[in-house]
Design an enzyme around this catalytic site. Structure first.
Site, short mmCIF file in Angstrom:
data_model
loop_
_atom_site.label_atom_id
_atom_site.label_comp_id
_atom_site.label_asym_id
_atom_site.label_seq_id
_atom_site.Cartn_x
_atom_site.Cartn_y
_atom_site.Cartn_z
N ASP A 34 0.81 -1.22 0.00
CA ASP A 34 0.00 0.00 0.00
C ASP A 34 0.85 1.27 0.00
OD1 ASP A 34 1.06 -0.04 2.52
OD2 ASP A 34 -0.84 -0.12 3.60
N GLY A 35 2.18 1.11 -0.07
CA GLY A 35 3.06 2.28 -0.17
C GLY A 35 3.66 2.73 1.16
N ARG A 94 11.10 25.64 2.01
CA ARG A 94 10.69 26.86 1.30
C ARG A 94 9.29 27.31 1.73
NH1 ARG A 94 12.17 25.50 -4.84
NH2 ARG A 94 11.63 23.42 -4.16
N GLN A 95 8.59 26.46 2.52
CA GLN A 95 7.26 26.87 3.00
C GLN A 95 7.40 27.32 4.45
OE1 GLN A 95 4.07 24.21 1.90
NE2 GLN A 95 5.29 23.36 0.25
N LYS A 190 15.32 39.14 -9.86
CA LYS A 190 14.23 38.18 -10.14
C LYS A 190 13.03 38.55 -9.29
CE LYS A 190 13.95 33.70 -8.67
NZ LYS A 190 14.28 32.28 -8.54
N THR A 225 14.72 29.19 -13.44
CA THR A 225 15.57 30.32 -13.05
C THR A 225 16.87 30.30 -13.85
OG1 THR A 225 14.64 30.24 -10.83
CG2 THR A 225 16.74 31.39 -11.07
#
Ligand code: R5P
Length: 293
Positions: A34-35, A94-95, A190, A225
């Protein structure tokens, strides 16, 4: 001290073992139909200070995170003294703040999960933003692999190459590389639209004509980027353009897109194992751990 060879960073952990010369603990990893992940430590950790080396990069970063917390829990249940996690690529870093209302702060949730599993302290490499460190409730340290990447170019005869950051925020990275390369240093501009994710770049005022330019970044993800930067650099007359990063996530056809845009070579570290992971973090990690022995 014993080093647990996390399945996501087995080769790196073996490299660290060779440098430090301590004992390793192998890990049995199985994935159920099932992972779900199953891990078991194959070695005695009773009373030992344990270092688990496990990156949490894509693909399957969630599974890698769960394997990490399962290994920490297993170590503590088997009587390990202190558990240090070495997590070269730290997923969800990054969150790290609320960009839009209705969001959560994912990295803080991850940190709580790690702490609850028994991890006492953590070492990571070039975390995306140092602000993330304030989200930790236990000791954490980020170390930099930029000089190792810059050494790669010096060893290949590119001393004096121009070190470029793809945005202003990464200037500190380019400056660190310049200390080793000894050439020029600069950055592109950027701006990212938080809703569409689209970015706009500009190379205004940059003088790189005829120069070998190495773009240094912490992460290459979609390659967008670098593709944009390479095009600007080519238009400005750069002779060669290289792309170097600590965490070569290289999602989908990122590498091909960068090479098609004129990037001569892509160089990353084994924070994210793969075909472009040409620089090993083992000297850097070993140095950190030696200080702790
Ligand atoms: C952004 O602030 C990071 O330092 C990288 O420049 C960014 O994550 C790279 O993403 P992509 O390869 O998708 O353009």
């Amino acid at each position: 001290m014993k080093i647990v060879l996390g399945p996501a960073s087995r080769e790196l952990a073996e490299g660290v073992l060779k440098v430090i010369g301590c004992q390793g603990v192998s890990v049995v990893l199985r994935v159920f139909p099932d992972g779900e992940s199953y891990v078991r430590l194959e070695g005695d950790v009773l009373g030992e200070d344990i270092v688990i080396v496990q990156t949490t990069c894509p693909p399957m970063q969630d599974s890698k995170l769960f394997q990490l917390v399962f290994m920490a829990d297993a170590a503590k249940r088997a009587g390990a003294n202190r558990v240090t996690a070495v997590v070269p690529y730290f997923a969800y870093a990054r969150q790290d703040k609320l960009f839009l209302s209705g969001e959560g702060i994912s990295v803080e949730t991850i940190v709580r999960m790690l702490g609850a599993s028994g991890i006492d302290d953590l070492i990571t490499v070039n975390i995306h933003s140092e602000q993330v460190l304030s989200r930790f409730s236990f000791p954490v340290k980020t170390v930099s692999a930029i000089s190792l990447l810059a050494d790669y170019f010096v060893d290949r005869g590119y001393r004096g190459a121009y070190a470029l950051a793809p945005d202003k925020g990464a200037t500190y990275i380019a400056k660190e590389a310049q200390q080793v390369l000894g050439g020029g240093v600069g950055h592109l501009s950027k701006v990212r639209d938080r809703y569409t994710g689209q970015t706009a770049q500009s190379g205004e005022g940059l003088d790189v004509e005829g120069q070998t330019v190495v773009i240094f970044d912490d992460i290459i993800s979609t390659g967008g980027t670098i593709v944009g930067a390479a095009k600007i650099l080519k238009d400005l007359g750069a002779k060669h353009v290289f792309a170097a990063c600590v965490h070569p996530l290289l999602i989908g056809d990122a590498a091909k897109r960068m090479l098609d845009a004129g990037v001569k070579e892509i160089i990353g570290t084994d924070s994210v194992p793969g075909p472009y992971s040409k620089v090993s973090l083992s000297p850097l990690i070993s140095e950190q751990l030696k200080g702790a022995i």
